[in-house]
Design a protein around this motif. Structure first.
Motif, PDB file in Angstrom:
ATOM      1  N   GLY A 106       9.044   1.827   3.610  1.00  0.00           N
ATOM      2  CA  GLY A 106       8.836   2.610   4.822  1.00  0.00           C
ATOM      3  C   GLY A 106       7.422   3.146   4.939  1.00  0.00           C
ATOM      4  O   GLY A 106       7.138   3.974   5.796  1.00  0.00           O
ATOM      5  N   LEU A 107       6.537   2.702   4.039  1.00  0.00           N
ATOM      6  CA  LEU A 107       5.151   3.175   4.103  1.00  0.00           C
ATOM      7  C   LEU A 107       4.378   2.356   5.132  1.00  0.00           C
ATOM      8  O   LEU A 107       4.633   1.165   5.309  1.00  0.00           O
ATOM      9  N   SER A 108       3.434   3.013   5.761  1.00  0.00           N
ATOM     10  CA  SER A 108       2.586   2.310   6.721  1.00  0.00           C
ATOM     11  C   SER A 108       1.570   1.462   5.963  1.00  0.00           C
ATOM     12  O   SER A 108       1.384   1.639   4.749  1.00  0.00           O
ATOM     13  N   GLU A 109       0.918   0.563   6.667  1.00  0.00           N
ATOM     14  CA  GLU A 109      -0.103  -0.276   6.040  1.00  0.00           C
ATOM     15  C   GLU A 109      -1.207   0.601   5.424  1.00  0.00           C
ATOM     16  O   GLU A 109      -1.704   0.332   4.338  1.00  0.00           O
ATOM     17  N   ARG A 110      -1.583   1.671   6.145  1.00  0.00           N
ATOM     18  CA  ARG A 110      -2.631   2.556   5.637  1.00  0.00           C
ATOM     19  C   ARG A 110      -2.179   3.225   4.329  1.00  0.00           C
ATOM     20  O   ARG A 110      -2.927   3.325   3.366  1.00  0.00           O
ATOM     21  N   GLN A 111      -0.904   3.655   4.315  1.00  0.00           N
ATOM     22  CA  GLN A 111      -0.396   4.303   3.104  1.00  0.00           C
ATOM     23  C   GLN A 111      -0.340   3.318   1.930  1.00  0.00           C
ATOM     24  O   GLN A 111      -0.662   3.670   0.803  1.00  0.00           O
ATOM     25  N   ASN A 112       0.044   2.099   2.247  1.00  0.00           N
ATOM     26  CA  ASN A 112       0.066   1.084   1.194  1.00  0.00           C
ATOM     27  C   ASN A 112      -1.329   0.820   0.646  1.00  0.00           C
ATOM     28  O   ASN A 112      -1.520   0.596  -0.556  1.00  0.00           O
ATOM     29  N   ARG A 113      -2.302   0.854   1.596  1.00  0.00           N
ATOM     30  CA  ARG A 113      -3.687   0.634   1.162  1.00  0.00           C
ATOM     31  C   ARG A 113      -4.111   1.768   0.224  1.00  0.00           C
ATOM     32  O   ARG A 113      -4.728   1.548  -0.808  1.00  0.00           O
TER      33      ARG A 113
END
Lengths: 412, 138
Positions: A217-224
Motif C-alpha cells: 500500500g506504499l506509494s512509489e515515492r514511499q517505496n523510493r
C-alpha cells in the motif's frame, strides 16, 4: 662499610676510571643504578675511606646511599640548614674540610659517631642542586684540586644520569598509558562494531521486506524512500565491517611460514568472488615461487585487490586478472593486474588512505577501506604498496614483501 | 506419517525470527519452529529433554551467540558436558563473523557456523542449507 683505607689513584688512572663511570651512568635507567655506581665511583676516584650519595628532599638532605669503611648516615634525613651537604647545595660550591671538628658548619655530634676526620662535599648540578656527593677520610687529609675536578665531573655526569632516570620514568609511564588507551580503543571498536551490526541488519532486511511487498500500500515515492533507507544502511554495514577489519589488522598477525602461493591466491579469489556475488573469475598465475609470508595477511591483501578488480571491472569486456611474483633480491615483488575501468592518476595516493572512495556512491557499494587495510598489513611487514593505472586501461597494483625466514620449520 | 522435524531457535531477536519463519514458509519447508529467547531457558529445555524418557531432542538447534541470561557459547559448552549432550545437532547462527567466535564454537562441536543474513537475498540460501542439514540427519 667495606674495604679499607686506599691510596688515591694516579691522575691518569682517575680519568680513565671517570670515563668508565660516565659510560656506566649513561646506561643507568633506575635511581638505584645511579646510586650504586656513584657511591663506589666517588670513593674510588679520590681514594677516600667512604662516600655518600645525598639527594635534596625539599628542605632536607637525604643520605640515600653510602660506601665506606664504617657506618655513616645511610637512610637518614638532616635539615639542609644544619648539614654540610645543605651548605654545599645552597652555596653552589664544593666544600673541602681538612678537620671536621674545627669547622663550625659541621654538626659535631653527628660526626662524632663516625670515623670521619676529613671530607669533601660536591653539589650535583650546582645551579639548582639535585643533591651532593660526599667523600670522607679516617685520617687528616686535604683533597687536591685534581680530586675536586674529578668529583665535579662525576657530579655533572650524575646530574645528567638523574635527569635521564626522571625522563625514562616519565616515558615508561606515558608508554604504559598509551598502551592502555590503545587496548581500550580496540575493545571499544569491537564492541561498537558488533553492537551496530545487529540493528543495521534489522533495518536492512526489514526495509527490503516492506519494499518487495507489492501489496504494502506504499506509494512509489514511499517505496523510493525505503530503497534509500536500504542503500544507506548497506553502506553503514560496509563501513562498520571495514572499520572493524582495519582495527583488527593492527592487532593480529599470523606467524610467517613458507607457503605455496597457488592455494593462497585461489582462496583469496574465492572469497572476493563470494563477497562480490560473482562466479569465480579465471586468473593468470604462471609458476609462482614459494615464499615465506604471514599467510592470512596475504590472503586478506589479495582478497581486497581481487574484490576491487571485480567491483571496478569494465562493463564492456570480460574481467582479466593476473598475478605475478618476481624475486627482487631482499624482497618479493607482487603484481596484481586487471583490465578494469582504471583509476585516474589524481587518486593514486588517496586510494590507500583511510575512508576514501572515488566512485559515486550510487554506482558502487563499498566503504573504500580495503586498500587502506592492504597498506596497513603490508607496511606492518615492512613492505610498500602502490598502483599504476590509467582510466579505461586497467590497473596494476604492486606491493613488496621483505624476504623472511620461517619462524617455525615447515615441512612441505 | 512422521511428524515434521522440530527446529529449536534460540534467539532473542524477533526481527530475525520473523524473517526466518517467513522464508521457511515461502520455501515450503515442513518444520515446526520453537523459539526460546534466552540462553538459560534454552539450556534448561535441552537438558530436560535429554533426561526425559523417551528422550526429546530437537532435530536441529539454531543457536545465537549473543543471548540474554547465558551466552550462546556457554549454552553449548554446558550442553556438551551433559550426558548425551554431545549428540544434539547445533548450528550457530550469529551476527558475529569473528574468527575467534567461530573457532571457539567449532571447538565445542557444531554442525556449522552461519552468520546471519545481512541482506534479504541471502535468506532463501540459508533455508536451503537448513533443509540440507535436516535431510542429512534422517
Amino acid at each position: 662499610m667495606e674495604g679499607s683505607t686506599s691510596s688515591p689513584p694516579t691522575p691518569r688512572a682517575g680519568i680513565e676510571r671517570l670515563l668508565d663511570v660516565v659510560q656506566e651512568l649513561s646506561a643507568a635507567k633506575r635511581l638505584e643504578d645511579v646510586q650504586a655506581i656513584v657511591r663506589v665511583a666517588a670513593r674510588a676516584l679520590v681514594g677516600a675511606d667512604g662516600a655518600t650519595f645525598v639527594l635534596r628532599d625539599h628542605d632536607y638532605c637525604y643520605y640515600v646511599d653510602e660506601d665506606a669503611i664504617g657506618p655513616l648516615w645511610k637512610g637518614r634525613r638532616f635539615p639542609s640548614s644544619v648539614c654540610i651537604a645543605g651548605w654545599a647545595m645552597e652555596h653552589q660550591q664544593a666544600v673541602v674540610i681538612d678537620d671536621v671538628f674545627a669547622d663550625p658548619r659541621i654538626p659535631q655530634s653527628v660526626y662524632r659517631e663516625t670515623f670521619v676526620k676529613s671530607m669533601t662535599m660536591t653539589p650535583i648540578r650546582p645551579a639548582s642542586a639535585l643533591g651532593a656527593i660526599g667523600t670522607y677520610w679516617a685520617t687528616p687529609h686535604r683533597a687536591s684540586q685534581s680530586d675536586l675536578r674529578l668529583l665535579a665531573a662525576l657530579a655533572n655526569t650524575t646530574a645528567v644520569a638523574l635527569e635521564n632516570v626522571r625522563l625514562y620514568g616519565e616515558l615508561s609511564a606515558r608508554l604504559d598509558q598509551l598502551q592502555r588507551v590503545n587496548d581500550e580503543l580496540e575493545r571499544f571498536t569491537w564492541v561498537t562494531f558488533h553492537d551496530l551490526q545487529e540493528p543495521l541488519r534489522m533495518i536492512a532486511t526489514h526495509s527490503q521486506l516492506v519494499n518487495r511487498d507489492e501489496h504494502s500500500g506504499l506509494s512509489e515515492r514511499q517505496n523510493r524512500s525505503l530503497r534509500h533507507v536500504h542503500e544507506g544502511v548497506r553502506r553503514a554495514q560496509a563501513l562498520t565491517r571495514g572499520f572493524a577489519e582495519y582495527v583488527e589488522v593492527l592487532s593480529k598477525r599470523t606467524a610467517p611460514r613458507e607457503v605455496d602461493l597457488r592455494p593462497v591466491v585461489c582462496s583469496a579469489l574465492e572469497q572476493a568472488a563470494a563477497q562480490q556475488g560473482v562466479p569465480i573469475p579465471t586468473i593468470e598465475l604462471g609458476d609462482p615461487p614459494r615464499v615465506v609470508v604471514d599467510p592470512l595477511g596475504l590472503v586478506r591483501v589479495l582478497g581486497h585487490l581481487f574484490a576491487n578488480a571485480i567491483k571496478f571491472r569494465h562493463p564492456e569486456r570480460p574481467l582479466e586478472l593476473a598475478v605475478s611474483v618476481t624475486d627482487g633480491g631482499a624482497r618479493w615483488h607482487f603484481t596484481v593486474r586487471d583490465n578494469g575501468i582504471g583509476i585516474d592518476a589524481t587518486y593514486h595516493r588517496r586510494i590507500f588512505a583511510f575512508f576514501e572512495r572515488l566512485h559515486p556512491q550510487d554506482e558502487f557499494v563499498g566503504a573504500g577501506l580495503g586498500l587502506a587495510v592492504c597498506r596497513k598489513i603490508i607496511e606492518g611487514w615492512g613492505g610498500a604498496i602502490g598502483v599504476r593505472s590509467e582510466p579505461g586501461a586497467g590497473s596494476e597494483f604492486h606491493f613488496t614483501v621483505p624476504k623472511l625466514t620461517a619462524e617455525a620449520p615447515h615441512a612441505g | 506419517m512422521p511428524a515434521d522435524p522440530e527446529i529449536l531457535v534460540v534467539d532473542d531477536n524477533q526481527a530475525d525470527l520473523d524473517l526466518l519463519l517467513l522464508f521457511a514458509a515461502e520455501a515450503g519447508l515442513h518444520v515446526r519452529f520453537r523459539n526460546i529467547s534466552n540462553g538459560a531457558d534454552a539450556l534448561h529445555d535441552l537438558l530436560t529433554g535429554l533426561g526425559a524418557s523417551p528422550r526429546r531432542v530437537p532435530d536441529l538447534v539454531l543457536l545465537d551467540l549473543g543471548l540474554p541470561r547465558l551466552p550462546g557459547l556457554e549454552v553449548l559448552r554446558l550442553l556438551r558436558q551433559a550426558r548425551g549432550g554431545d549428540g544434539v545437532p547445533v548450528v550457530v547462527l550469529s551476527t558475529s563473523a569473528r574468527d575467534e567466535d567461530q573457532q571457539r564454537a567449532r571447538a565445542l562441536g557444531i554442525l556449522d557456523y552461519w552468520t546471519k543474513p545481512r541482506d534479504l537475498e541471502e535468506y532463501p540460501l540459508m533455508i536451503e542449507r537448513m533443509a540440507t542439514k535436516l535431510a542429512q540427519r534422517h
